[in-house]
Design an enzyme around this catalytic site. Structure first.
Site, PDB file in Angstrom:
ATOM      1  N   ARG A   1      14.893  80.822  14.935  1.00  0.00           N
ATOM      2  CA  ARG A   1      15.534  79.922  13.739  1.00  0.00           C
ATOM      3  C   ARG A   1      14.787  78.622  13.871  1.00  0.00           C
ATOM      4  NH1 ARG A   1      19.613  77.167  15.338  1.00  0.00           N
ATOM      5  NH2 ARG A   1      20.938  78.895  16.446  1.00  0.00           N
TER       6      ARG A   1
ATOM      7  N   TYR B   1      15.782  73.717 -14.581  1.00  0.00           N
ATOM      8  CA  TYR B   1      16.341  74.685 -14.491  1.00  0.00           C
ATOM      9  C   TYR B   1      17.908  74.736 -14.402  1.00  0.00           C
ATOM     10  CZ  TYR B   1      17.616  78.957 -11.542  1.00  0.00           C
ATOM     11  OH  TYR B   1      18.188  79.819 -11.178  1.00  0.00           O
TER      12      TYR B   1
ATOM     13  N   ASP C   1       9.879  69.100  -8.413  1.00  0.00           N
ATOM     14  CA  ASP C   1       9.948  70.600  -8.537  1.00  0.00           C
ATOM     15  C   ASP C   1       8.743  71.055  -9.208  1.00  0.00           C
ATOM     16  OD1 ASP C   1      10.110  73.438  -9.155  1.00  0.00           O
ATOM     17  OD2 ASP C   1      12.587  73.245  -9.310  1.00  0.00           O
TER      18      ASP C   1
ATOM     19  N   LYS D   1       8.578  82.394  -7.336  1.00  0.00           N
ATOM     20  CA  LYS D   1       7.856  82.283  -8.664  1.00  0.00           C
ATOM     21  C   LYS D   1       6.310  82.476  -8.331  1.00  0.00           C
ATOM     22  CE  LYS D   1      11.754  81.986 -10.513  1.00  0.00           C
ATOM     23  NZ  LYS D   1      12.630  81.593  -9.639  1.00  0.00           N
TER      24      LYS D   1
HETATM   25  N1  PLP Z   1      13.357  75.828  -9.454  1.00  0.00           N
HETATM   26  C1  PLP Z   1      12.718  76.258 -10.947  1.00  0.00           C
HETATM   27  C2  PLP Z   1      12.112  75.589 -11.910  1.00  0.00           C
HETATM   28  C3  PLP Z   1      13.151  77.544 -11.010  1.00  0.00           C
HETATM   29  O1  PLP Z   1      12.826  78.220 -12.270  1.00  0.00           O
HETATM   30  C4  PLP Z   1      13.999  78.451 -10.195  1.00  0.00           C
HETATM   31  C5  PLP Z   1      14.301  79.706 -10.435  1.00  0.00           C
HETATM   32  O2  PLP Z   1      14.310  80.152 -11.451  1.00  0.00           O
HETATM   33  C6  PLP Z   1      14.500  77.764  -9.105  1.00  0.00           C
HETATM   34  C7  PLP Z   1      14.070  76.390  -8.713  1.00  0.00           C
HETATM   35  C8  PLP Z   1      15.321  78.294  -8.029  1.00  0.00           C
HETATM   36  O3  PLP Z   1      14.608  79.013  -7.186  1.00  0.00           O
HETATM   37  P1  PLP Z   1      14.925  80.502  -6.538  1.00  0.00           P
HETATM   38  O4  PLP Z   1      15.414  81.492  -7.603  1.00  0.00           O
HETATM   39  O5  PLP Z   1      13.929  81.030  -5.699  1.00  0.00           O
HETATM   40  O6  PLP Z   1      16.366  80.129  -5.665  1.00  0.00           O
END
Ligand code: PLP
Length: 384
Positions: free
Chosen positions: A56, A108, A181, A206
């Site tokens: 962990r 997102y 992000d 992604k």
């Molecule tokens: N941030 C962005 C820009 C995303 O496009 C996504 C998912 O589509 C996320 C965060 C969330 O990631 P995850 O689907 O791996 O939990």
């Protein structure tokens, strides 16, 4: 062996050689998967291998992926998580009840939805602001003095470009931290820490992994001695949002081709954006690589080597026309997500109908296929 001993290397070299990782036991050029959850101690009750006690907190494959990502980001350290959302949650869970946060609007939708619920439950003041408007962002920082501000650039699915350095100055001036992000850019195109962000976040599901076969998240930090990093690490160790060894191994393998994939995806996306801009059935194309895009000049200063795989466009005729075109596509998979080697298309209004997304908007994640094949497919679907 670490490639760090060779001195300054390009991301392509760091990625291709997985930061210098080998299988020390066999000499294999690919590091092994370590499924063990627990690790032995010696006769004096000292961990037999320094740092390895229980998976962990001490996960060898996770550490390998983290080491390579940290090198690619120019970060002091990185941490991987079992999803992008787990990484988002890890950041927000460091906030005390009653804090204030600033979050970019129209990012997102999953991030926004989760943050709204979390802040309401924790009595945290949430201010949503159009961060591509630097003045509005700076004014909100000055007024609300947020503990942290959250940006996403280019944003998904609006492709807004946010000035990372200006936002960092504004939030630092108010005593807070900037979290970026960078899922849609990846460190190949933008290293947000070098523009002043304190922590970079990725949905590693992604582009970082890039093969649509791992759900993972990541954070990378400029200052590994910072209070937020210590709090995130303690939370991950104890609350257990840990990436499994096979997923971490796949992520590491995916990252070996990251620069190559991002370069090709960006080239393809640029060609598609140019094609779509001239298409009579298309109302608007949102892609920062187009000189007509409002964020183009800023993107040119902040993104190196291309503008990424994500592009949105609005089909004339609203939802029926957009859904009709989507139904006729043969190469683009009708599926959510982005950053994989295969091209995807999404009718975002179906997914997030209450967020103001135009009904005719289609979001493409452009893969590494032949650009001509993708253009032909779009052409036959839109009617040439
Ligand atoms: N941030 C962005 C820009 C995303 O496009 C996504 C998912 O589509 C996320 C965060 C969330 O990631 P995850 O689907 O791996 O939990």
């Amino acid at each position: 062996m670490s490639l760090k001993s060779i001195g300054s290397l390009t991301p392509a070299t760091i990625a291709a050689q997985a930061g210098g990782l080998l299988d020390a036991g066999t000499g294999g050029v690919v590091p092994p998967i370590h499924p063990a959850t627990t690790f032995v101690r010696d006769e004096d009750y000292i961990p037999a291998v320094d740092g390895n006690v229980y998976s962990r907190s001490h996960a060898p494959n996770g550490r390998m992926a983290e080491g390579v990502l940290a090198q690619l980001e120019g970060a002091a350290e990185a941490m991987v998580f079992p999803s992008g959302m787990a990484a988002v949650a890890a950041v927000f869970r460091t906030l005390p009840a009653g804090a204030s946060v600033l979050v970019q609007s129209q990012i997102y939708w999953g991030t926004t939805a989760w943050i709204r619920g979390f802040c309401a439950r924790r009595d945290i003041t949430l201010v949503e602001v159009e961060a591509a408007d630097t003045d509005a962002f700076a004014a909100a920082c000055a007024t609300h003095k947020p503990a942290l501000a959250w940006i996403e650039t280019p944003s998904n699915p609006w492709l807004r470009i946010v000035d990372i350095a200006a936002c960092a100055d504004a939030v630092h001036g108010a005593g807070g931290l900037l979290i970026a992000d960078m899922t849609t850019s990846t460190p190949v195109l933008t290293r947000a820490l070098s523009f002043g962000a304190d922590v970079v976040m990725h949905s590693a599901t992604k582009g970082l992994n890039g093969h649509s076969d791992v759900l993972a998240g990541a954070l990378a930090v400029k200052d590994s001695g910072s209070a937020i990093w210590a709090a995130i690490r303690a939370d991950r160790d104890m609350a257990g949002a840990v990436l499994g060894p096979f997923e971490a191994w796949l992520l590491l393998r995916g990252m070996r081709t990251l620069p190559l994939r991002v370069e090709r995806m960006s080239e393809n996306a640029q060609k598609l954006a140019e094609y779509l801009s001239d298409h009579p059935s298309v109302e608007t194309v949102l892609y920062p690589g187009l000189p007509s895009h409002t964020g183009h000049a800023l993107a040119c200063t902040q993104m190196t080597g291309g503008f990424g795989p994500l592009l949105s466009f609005v089909v004339k005729g609203g939802a029926p026309a957009a859904l009709g075109a989507v139904g006729r596509l043969k190469l683009f998979h009708r599926a959510t997500s982005l950053g994989g080697v295969e091209s995807l298309v999404e009718h975002r209004h179906t997914i997030e109908p209450h967020t103001g997304i135009p009904e005719g908007l289609l979001r493409l994640s452009v893969g590494i296929e032949g650009a001509g094949d993708l253009i032909n497919d779009l052409g036959q679907a839109l009617g040439q």
